[in-house]
Design an enzyme around this catalytic site. Structure first.
Site, PDB file in Angstrom:
ATOM      1  N   ARG A  88      21.909  59.977 -41.719  1.00  0.00           N
ATOM      2  CA  ARG A  88      20.591  60.370 -42.531  1.00  0.00           C
ATOM      3  C   ARG A  88      19.672  59.330 -42.666  1.00  0.00           C
ATOM      4  O   ARG A  88      18.631  59.398 -41.931  1.00  0.00           O
ATOM      5  CB  ARG A  88      21.229  60.801 -43.961  1.00  0.00           C
ATOM      6  N   ASP A  89      19.998  58.255 -43.217  1.00  0.00           N
ATOM      7  CA  ASP A  89      19.268  57.135 -43.451  1.00  0.00           C
ATOM      8  C   ASP A  89      18.853  56.478 -41.961  1.00  0.00           C
ATOM      9  O   ASP A  89      17.834  56.128 -42.044  1.00  0.00           O
ATOM     10  CB  ASP A  89      19.605  56.094 -44.432  1.00  0.00           C
ATOM     11  N   HIS A  92      23.205  48.999 -51.624  1.00  0.00           N
ATOM     12  CA  HIS A  92      22.327  49.243 -50.332  1.00  0.00           C
ATOM     13  C   HIS A  92      21.432  48.244 -49.886  1.00  0.00           C
ATOM     14  O   HIS A  92      20.182  48.129 -50.583  1.00  0.00           O
ATOM     15  CB  HIS A  92      21.708  50.708 -50.703  1.00  0.00           C
ATOM     16  N   HIS A 134      19.168  46.333 -46.496  1.00  0.00           N
ATOM     17  CA  HIS A 134      18.508  46.398 -45.412  1.00  0.00           C
ATOM     18  C   HIS A 134      18.469  44.960 -44.937  1.00  0.00           C
ATOM     19  O   HIS A 134      18.338  43.708 -45.825  1.00  0.00           O
ATOM     20  CB  HIS A 134      17.160  46.895 -45.374  1.00  0.00           C
ATOM     21  N   CYS A 161      12.543  52.791 -43.530  1.00  0.00           N
ATOM     22  CA  CYS A 161      12.000  53.328 -44.684  1.00  0.00           C
ATOM     23  C   CYS A 161      10.692  53.807 -44.311  1.00  0.00           C
ATOM     24  O   CYS A 161       9.735  53.025 -43.970  1.00  0.00           O
ATOM     25  CB  CYS A 161      11.952  53.067 -46.157  1.00  0.00           C
TER      26      CYS A 161
HETATM   27 MG    MG Z   1      18.403  52.569 -46.263  1.00  0.00          MG
END
Ligand code: MG
Length: 306
Positions: A18-19, A210, A212, A243
Site C-alpha cells: 500500500r504505502d 512509522h 521515513h 507521500c
Molecule cells: Mg509511509
C-alpha cells in the site's frame, strides 16, 4: 555484553503493497500486487497492509483494491489490512473481507486539509464514526497520525499536541496509533520527546512507530523506540514509498534494513530476511528503478559478484 533493555520480540506492519506502491508513478497490475502480498506472507509477515479503499481519482494506483483483496491467498495467522479515509472506505474494505482497517488523521491543520480535505477536528469526528461502525462488525481500527514529528507546511509540531491527539484517538476506539514521520525529519531526541509526552497519556502497547528514511535517521529512530519499549514498527519492503502530499519525502523505512537490524540485535520479528529480499526482487523491474533498501542493494551486489 548483553543489552537487557531492548525488547526480545517485535511486531512489524508491512506497508509495502500500500504505502510503497501507492507512491510509485507506475501502475502495478493486480496480479503482481497479489503475488507480492503472498510472498510477504511467506517471508513471515504477520500483518500486511494490502491496499487502500480511497477515491480512485486521488489514488489511481489503488484502483484495484477489491480485486487485490479477492486474489490473495489467505495464510492462517496473517492479518490483512487496508487503508480507509472514511465510512465509505470502511464499507468497501469490509465487503472485501479485510481483517483490520487503518485511518489516517494528521497532527497539523495544513496537512489535514491537503491530505484529507478536512480540519483536524473534522478528521477526528470521522475517526469516531468509523470506530463506532467498525466495532459493530468486530473490525479493529488502527490510525496513522501523520506529521507527528514535523509538517511539510507548518514545520515543527509540539509533542504535547501529538500527545493530546493520540489520547483522543485511543478514546475514540483506535486500538493502535502509528506515530508517523510523514516527511522523515525525526531524530532520536525528537522521538524521545514525543514518546515521553505521548506515554504520559497512552500505554506503550497502543503505540507503533512509522518512519521515513528521507534524512537517513529511520533506523536510529527505531533503535531509540526500542530502547523506550516500543514493540511495533511499520516498514515497507524494498524501501518503496513516500507521500504524494509531502514534498521531498522519500521512501519508507525499508523492511529489509529493519529486519537486518533486529536480527543483529537478536530481536524476534518472525520475518526471514532472505525470503523478504526474494519477495522484493520482482518489484524492481515493475517500478522501473532500483529499490532504495540498503540491505536489498547489498544482497543484489553480492549476488551479481557470484
Ligand atoms: Mg509511509
Amino acid at each position: 555484553m548483553h543489552n537487557a533493555v531492548l525488547p526480545s520480540k517485535v511486531r512489524l506492519v508491512e506497508v509495502g503493497p500500500r504505502d510503497g506502491l501507492q507512491n510509485e508513478p507506475v501502475f502495478v497490475p493486480a496480479a503482481h500486487k497479489i503475488a507480492f502480498v503472498n510472498r510477504l506472507a511467506d517471508a513471515g509477515h504477520s500483518t500486511i497492509e494490502v491496499t487502500a479503499f480511497v477515491t480512485t481519482k486521488y489514488l489511481p494506483q489503488m484502483a484495484d483494491a477489491a480485486e487485490v483483496c479477492a486474489g490473495i491467498t489467505r495464510k492462517a495467522g496473517v492479518r490483512y489490512t487496508a487503508l480507509i479515509p472514511n465510512l465509505v472506505g470502511l464499507s468497501r474494505a469490509r465487503d472485501a473481507g479485510v481483517d483490520e482497517v487503518a485511518i489516517f488523521p494528521a497532527a497539523t491543520e495544513a496537512f489535514s486539509r491537503r491530505n484529507l480535505n478536512q480540519t483536524v477536528e473534522e478528521a477526528l469526528a470521522t475517526v469516531a464514526d468509523v470506530c463506532r461502525e467498525a466495532r459493530s462488525s468486530g473490525l479493529p481500527v488502527r490510525a496513522y497520525l501523520s506529521t507527528s514529528f514535523g509538517c511539510p507546511f507548518e514545520g515543527p509540531v509540539a509533542p504535547s499536541r501529538v500527545r493530546d491527539l493520540t489520547a483522543r484517538l485511543i478514546d475514540a476506539g483506535i486500538y493502535e496509533v502509528a506515530l508517523s514521520d510523514t516527511i522523515g525529519v525525526a531524530h532520536p531526541r525528537l522521538v524521545l520527546d514525543v514518546l515521553e509526552q505521548v506515554t504520559s497519556r497512552v500505554p506503550l502497547t497502543s503505540l507503533a512507530l512509522h518512519f521515513h528514511d528521507t534524512r537517513g535517521t529511520a533506523l536510529v529512530n527505531v533503535y531509540t523506540g526500542l530502547q523506550a519499549g516500543i514493540t511495533r514498527f511499520d516498514a515497507s519492503a524494498g524501501g518503496l514509498g513516500g507521500c504524494p502530499y509531502a514534498p521531498g519525502a522519500t521512501g519508507n523505512l525499508a523492511t529489509e534494513d529493519l529486519v537486518y537490524l533486529l536480527d543483529g540485535l537478536g530481536i524476534e520479528s518472525g520475518v526471514q530476511l532472505d525470503r523478504l529480499i526474494e519477495a522484493s526482487r520482482p518489484l524492481e523491474p515493475l517500478v522501473g528503478h532500483p529499490l532504495p533498501s540498503r540491505v536489498f542493494r547489498a544482497a543484489q551486489a553480492t549476488a551479481n559478484q557470484r
